[in-house]
Enzyme design. Structure first.
Site, PDB file in Angstrom:
ATOM      1  N   LYS A  22      16.842 -11.941  -6.883  1.00 23.62           N
ATOM      2  CA  LYS A  22      17.084 -13.061  -7.804  1.00 23.62           C
ATOM      3  C   LYS A  22      17.797 -12.572  -9.058  1.00 23.62           C
ATOM      4  O   LYS A  22      18.809 -13.131  -9.471  1.00 23.62           O
ATOM      5  CB  LYS A  22      15.739 -13.699  -8.188  1.00 23.62           C
ATOM      6  CG  LYS A  22      15.802 -14.637  -9.374  1.00 23.62           C
ATOM      7  CD  LYS A  22      14.462 -15.245  -9.685  1.00 23.62           C
ATOM      8  CE  LYS A  22      13.602 -14.493 -10.657  1.00 23.62           C
ATOM      9  NZ  LYS A  22      14.040 -14.523 -12.062  1.00 23.62           N
ATOM     10  N   ASN A  23      17.256 -11.513  -9.660  1.00 20.39           N
ATOM     11  CA  ASN A  23      17.797 -11.085 -10.954  1.00 20.39           C
ATOM     12  C   ASN A  23      19.198 -10.491 -10.835  1.00 20.39           C
ATOM     13  O   ASN A  23      19.951 -10.497 -11.806  1.00 20.39           O
ATOM     14  CB  ASN A  23      16.853 -10.099 -11.638  1.00 20.39           C
ATOM     15  CG  ASN A  23      15.609 -10.793 -12.169  1.00 20.39           C
ATOM     16  OD1 ASN A  23      15.545 -12.020 -12.182  1.00 20.39           O
ATOM     17  ND2 ASN A  23      14.629 -10.015 -12.596  1.00 20.39           N
ATOM     18  N   ARG A  94      16.079 -18.736 -18.701  1.00 21.10           N
ATOM     19  CA  ARG A  94      16.616 -17.826 -19.711  1.00 21.10           C
ATOM     20  C   ARG A  94      17.882 -17.107 -19.234  1.00 21.10           C
ATOM     21  O   ARG A  94      18.787 -16.845 -20.017  1.00 21.10           O
ATOM     22  CB  ARG A  94      15.550 -16.795 -20.090  1.00 21.10           C
ATOM     23  CG  ARG A  94      16.081 -15.811 -21.085  1.00 21.10           C
ATOM     24  CD  ARG A  94      15.045 -14.864 -21.598  1.00 21.10           C
ATOM     25  NE  ARG A  94      15.684 -13.721 -22.227  1.00 21.10           N
ATOM     26  CZ  ARG A  94      16.036 -13.658 -23.502  1.00 21.10           C
ATOM     27  NH1 ARG A  94      15.815 -14.671 -24.298  1.00 21.10           N
ATOM     28  NH2 ARG A  94      16.630 -12.582 -23.979  1.00 21.10           N
ATOM     29  N   CYS A 118       9.654 -18.684 -23.945  1.00 17.61           N
ATOM     30  CA  CYS A 118       9.151 -18.912 -22.604  1.00 17.61           C
ATOM     31  C   CYS A 118       7.731 -18.389 -22.571  1.00 17.61           C
ATOM     32  O   CYS A 118       7.278 -17.751 -23.526  1.00 17.61           O
ATOM     33  CB  CYS A 118      10.032 -18.252 -21.558  1.00 17.61           C
ATOM     34  SG  CYS A 118       9.834 -16.493 -21.501  1.00 17.61           S
ATOM     35  N   ARG A 123      11.313 -13.538 -26.596  1.00 16.91           N
ATOM     36  CA  ARG A 123      12.568 -13.128 -25.966  1.00 16.91           C
ATOM     37  C   ARG A 123      13.822 -13.535 -26.759  1.00 16.91           C
ATOM     38  O   ARG A 123      14.596 -14.400 -26.334  1.00 16.91           O
ATOM     39  CB  ARG A 123      12.635 -13.661 -24.533  1.00 16.91           C
ATOM     40  CG  ARG A 123      11.502 -13.157 -23.691  1.00 16.91           C
ATOM     41  CD  ARG A 123      11.508 -13.754 -22.325  1.00 16.91           C
ATOM     42  NE  ARG A 123      12.193 -12.943 -21.349  1.00 16.91           N
ATOM     43  CZ  ARG A 123      12.303 -13.263 -20.063  1.00 16.91           C
ATOM     44  NH1 ARG A 123      11.795 -14.367 -19.620  1.00 16.91           N
ATOM     45  NH2 ARG A 123      12.929 -12.483 -19.229  1.00 16.91           N
ATOM     46  N   ASP A 309       7.667  -6.910 -14.050  1.00 19.25           N
ATOM     47  CA  ASP A 309       7.621  -8.028 -13.099  1.00 19.25           C
ATOM     48  C   ASP A 309       6.660  -7.776 -11.932  1.00 19.25           C
ATOM     49  O   ASP A 309       6.485  -8.658 -11.082  1.00 19.25           O
ATOM     50  CB  ASP A 309       9.031  -8.333 -12.555  1.00 19.25           C
ATOM     51  CG  ASP A 309       9.924  -8.985 -13.601  1.00 19.25           C
ATOM     52  OD1 ASP A 309       9.407  -9.389 -14.658  1.00 19.25           O
ATOM     53  OD2 ASP A 309      11.144  -9.096 -13.355  1.00 19.25           O
ATOM     54  N   ILE A 331       6.630  -4.356 -22.271  1.00 22.65           N
ATOM     55  CA  ILE A 331       7.927  -5.046 -22.331  1.00 22.65           C
ATOM     56  C   ILE A 331       7.799  -6.421 -22.988  1.00 22.65           C
ATOM     57  O   ILE A 331       8.610  -6.783 -23.833  1.00 22.65           O
ATOM     58  CB  ILE A 331       8.540  -5.211 -20.907  1.00 22.65           C
ATOM     59  CG1 ILE A 331       8.560  -3.871 -20.156  1.00 22.65           C
ATOM     60  CG2 ILE A 331       9.944  -5.823 -20.988  1.00 22.65           C
ATOM     61  CD1 ILE A 331       9.515  -2.829 -20.703  1.00 22.65           C
ATOM     62  N   ARG A 401      10.974 -20.580  -7.944  1.00 24.27           N
ATOM     63  CA  ARG A 401      12.065 -19.980  -8.726  1.00 24.27           C
ATOM     64  C   ARG A 401      12.368 -18.578  -8.218  1.00 24.27           C
ATOM     65  O   ARG A 401      13.496 -18.106  -8.367  1.00 24.27           O
ATOM     66  CB  ARG A 401      11.671 -19.881 -10.211  1.00 24.27           C
ATOM     67  CG  ARG A 401      11.579 -21.216 -10.917  1.00 24.27           C
ATOM     68  CD  ARG A 401      11.368 -20.991 -12.398  1.00 24.27           C
ATOM     69  NE  ARG A 401      12.235 -19.896 -12.846  1.00 24.27           N
ATOM     70  CZ  ARG A 401      11.951 -19.060 -13.825  1.00 24.27           C
ATOM     71  NH1 ARG A 401      10.837 -19.195 -14.496  1.00 24.27           N
ATOM     72  NH2 ARG A 401      12.784 -18.101 -14.159  1.00 24.27           N
TER      73      ARG A 401
HETATM   74  C1  UD1 Z   1      15.180  -9.282 -17.271  1.00 27.02           C
HETATM   75  C2  UD1 Z   1      14.663  -9.916 -15.999  1.00 27.02           C
HETATM   76  C3  UD1 Z   1      13.164 -10.156 -16.092  1.00 27.02           C
HETATM   77  C4  UD1 Z   1      12.445  -8.860 -16.448  1.00 27.02           C
HETATM   78  C5  UD1 Z   1      13.057  -8.215 -17.689  1.00 27.02           C
HETATM   79  C6  UD1 Z   1      12.472  -6.846 -18.006  1.00 27.02           C
HETATM   80  C7  UD1 Z   1      16.587 -11.198 -15.258  1.00 27.02           C
HETATM   81  C8  UD1 Z   1      17.188 -12.533 -15.021  1.00 27.02           C
HETATM   82  N1  UD1 Z   1      15.358 -11.189 -15.805  1.00 27.02           N
HETATM   83  O1  UD1 Z   1      14.946 -10.215 -18.326  1.00 27.02           O
HETATM   84  O2  UD1 Z   1      12.703 -10.644 -14.829  1.00 27.02           O
HETATM   85  O3  UD1 Z   1      11.076  -9.143 -16.696  1.00 27.02           O
HETATM   86  O4  UD1 Z   1      14.478  -8.053 -17.506  1.00 27.02           O
HETATM   87  O5  UD1 Z   1      12.600  -6.002 -16.925  1.00 27.02           O
HETATM   88  O6  UD1 Z   1      17.162 -10.168 -14.950  1.00 27.02           O
HETATM   89  N2  UD1 Z   1      14.686  -8.439 -26.332  1.00 27.02           N
HETATM   90  C9  UD1 Z   1      14.956  -8.567 -27.679  1.00 27.02           C
HETATM   91  N3  UD1 Z   1      16.205  -8.961 -28.054  1.00 27.02           N
HETATM   92  C10 UD1 Z   1      17.185  -9.230 -27.142  1.00 27.02           C
HETATM   93  C11 UD1 Z   1      16.909  -9.080 -25.786  1.00 27.02           C
HETATM   94  C12 UD1 Z   1      15.634  -8.686 -25.397  1.00 27.02           C
HETATM   95  O7  UD1 Z   1      14.092  -8.344 -28.522  1.00 27.02           O
HETATM   96  O8  UD1 Z   1      18.306  -9.571 -27.546  1.00 27.02           O
HETATM   97  C13 UD1 Z   1      13.320  -8.026 -25.903  1.00 27.02           C
HETATM   98  C14 UD1 Z   1      12.624  -9.122 -25.102  1.00 27.02           C
HETATM   99  O9  UD1 Z   1      12.002 -10.058 -25.946  1.00 27.02           O
HETATM  100  C15 UD1 Z   1      11.637  -8.335 -24.271  1.00 27.02           C
HETATM  101  C16 UD1 Z   1      12.388  -7.046 -24.001  1.00 27.02           C
HETATM  102  O10 UD1 Z   1      13.423  -6.956 -24.989  1.00 27.02           O
HETATM  103  O11 UD1 Z   1      10.487  -8.059 -25.014  1.00 27.02           O
HETATM  104  C17 UD1 Z   1      12.984  -6.945 -22.607  1.00 27.02           C
HETATM  105  O12 UD1 Z   1      13.923  -7.961 -22.431  1.00 27.02           O
HETATM  106  P1  UD1 Z   1      15.184  -7.820 -21.472  1.00 27.02           P
HETATM  107  O13 UD1 Z   1      15.248  -6.464 -20.870  1.00 27.02           O
HETATM  108  O14 UD1 Z   1      16.363  -8.320 -22.232  1.00 27.02           O
HETATM  109  O15 UD1 Z   1      14.800  -8.852 -20.343  1.00 27.02           O
HETATM  110  P2  UD1 Z   1      15.688 -10.015 -19.737  1.00 27.02           P
HETATM  111  O16 UD1 Z   1      17.067  -9.552 -19.505  1.00 27.02           O
HETATM  112  O17 UD1 Z   1      15.453 -11.264 -20.489  1.00 27.02           O
END
Ligand code: UD1
Length: 423
Positions: A22-23, A94, A118, A123, A309, A331, A401
């Site tokens: 999915k991701n 997201r 969420c 996030r 995850d 995370i 999902r």
């Molecule tokens: C992706 C995955 C999700 C997984 C996550 C961590 C997809 C569609 N989703 O989510 O399933 O759980 O990686 O492996 O691929 N953060 C910030 N600022 C930002 C971006 C992120 O503070 O601009 C923080 C987030 O709040 C979170 C952490 O960084 O605490 C990890 O987020 P991130 O690695 O960006 O996850 P996603 O890409 O949203």
């Protein structure tokens, strides 16, 4: 709304085919916006999140056709592109934010609704926007939308140092940089297999990328990208989820398409818990060796660490372990919503901040439970496989999902799981 009814029992025996990730699909699909030529994804998972991304891309002017029962997504962005990603679609998922980099790279301008909070935490998008700003984008937040504009209509290569190895930010910056002027280096980049899969696909489209899979990625901008056909990498989270199933009710399950390199840190924990994992010709075979798994401690980390995850599913297993396990969630700040529901099934869990202490019990009992996110929902189904009596997992739209035909896959290995259609 549908629910899933699980009756405890076992042992399990058989094979489960693991779908495309999915991701990975959710970041590969927006890559179509980078080219006027067709992009074809094979091995796509059949999930509601993919339908949401389809709607979003169509709203931006891309053509998206689902073929072979949804396993192939054919996309093309040869016509005019609308650069506004509307709140009504973005709020559902997201990962919609992954159109920001491609839109900005192609159009020089993008207006993308902020996804909002969420269930698992706030996030924010600061790592994405700071990176794009370094590449010459002017970004402003107005009416809940990020309004981004590239200076002079084109992004410029830059050295981007991430404060945290964000998966989504790595994907957005990598896609944006493919068409930027000059070279971009992402330091402290995420190393997840989905990033490598995206880089592989972008290279097929003509992008110049190196270092993916390591924490420093270099992207040399090119003038245009072409088309490609690309198979989506195996879903390591679906893989890990089904690998856990025999831990709950015994037996053995072969996960077809499973690969150790996708899931090393997780497999190390399974071995410590007393599960036997071996490579087969077609995937990974998991067996429970004793009657009861052993307690293990888990800390979630970016890849190659233990994936957040899979934390909920692992916690469900450790509820039944012999001994006490400590799970630390590093995370997301609010990712233990499954704990109160597991407690309703008889688990003994104490949550304090980002740490959960799980004292294993010998038996859990079926109950009506409800989950507020995708991985929490599936952890309750797994717990139901081991519980005495019936477990009814409500609000399963979260499951759809991220897991295609979950009840059919589990039925195929002998689990007593059925979907009850809601009104
Ligand atoms: C992706 C995955 C999700 C997984 C996550 C961590 C997809 C569609 N989703 O989510 O399933 O759980 O990686 O492996 O691929 N953060 C910030 N600022 C930002 C971006 C992120 O503070 O601009 C923080 C987030 O709040 C979170 C952490 O960084 O605490 C990890 O987020 P991130 O690695 O960006 O996850 P996603 O890409 O949203």
């Amino acid at each position: 709304m549908d629910s899933i009814l699980v009756k405890g029992g076992g042992p399990l025996k058989g094979q489960i085919e693991i779908a495309g990730a999915k991701n990975a699909a959710l970041t590969l699909m927006p890559a179509t916006l980078l080219s006027e030529e067709p992009l074809m994804l094979t091995n796509a998972p059949r999930l509601s999140d993919i339908k949401t991304m389809t709607q979003l891309l169509q709203s931006l002017g891309a053509e998206v056709t689902s073929m072979k029962d949804g396993k192939v997504q054919a996309m093309s962005s040869h016509g005019p592109i609308n650069h506004v990603a509307d709140y009504d679609i973005v709020r559902k998922m997201r990962a919609s934010n992954l159109v920001l980099g491609p839109l900005l790279a192609r159009e020089g301008v993008a207006v993308v609704s902020l996804p909002g909070g969420c269930a698992i935490g706030a996030r924010p998008m600061d790592i994405h926007t700071d990176g794009l700003a370094k590449m010459g984008a002017d970004i402003e937040l107005k009416d809940g939308y990020l309004h981004a504009k590239a200076e002079g209509g084109k992004l410029k290569g830059a050295v981007v140092d991430f404060p945290f190895a964000s998966v989504g930010a790595t994907e957005n910056i990598m896609m944006a940089a493919t068409l930027a002027k000059g070279t971009t280096v992402i330091n402290n980049a995420a190393r997840e297999p989905e990033i490598v899969d995206l880089a592989d696909c972008l290279r097929k489209m003509g992008a110049q990328i190196s270092g993916d899979g390591n924490s420093s990625i270099e992207i040399q901008g090119v003038d245009r990208l072409g088309g490609a056909t690309h198979p989506v990498v195996t879903d390591r989270i679906e893989l890990g989820t089904f690998m856990l199933a025999p831990a709950f009710c015994g037996g053995e399950v072969e996960c077809l398409g499973g690969r150790l390199d996708l899931i090393g840190a997780f497999v190390e924990k399974l071995a410590l818990a007393g599960l036997d994992v071996s490579e087969t010709k077609n995937g990974l075979l998991v067996k429970r060796t004793g009657d009861r798994v052993k307690a293990v401690d888990v800390v979630t980390e970016p890849f190659p660490g233990f994936p957040t995850d899979l934390q909920a599913q692992m916690m469900a297993m450790l509820c039944l372990a012999d001994g006490t396990s400590v799970l630390e969630e590093k995370i997301f700040e609010n990712r233990f919503m499954h704990a109160p529901e597991l407690i309703r099934m008889g688990a003994n869990i104490a949550v304090q901040g980002g740490t959960a202490t799980v004292h294993g019990v010998e038996k859990m009992k079926g109950a009506q439970v409800m989950a507020t996110d995708l991985r929490a929902s599936v952890s309750l189904i797994l717990a139901g496989l081991a519980a005495e009596g019936e477990t009814q997992v409500n609000r399963v739209y979260h499951l759809d999902r991220g897991y295609e035909h979950i009840e059919k896959k589990l039925q195929g290995v002998g689990a007593n799981v059925e979907r009850i259609k809601g009104v």
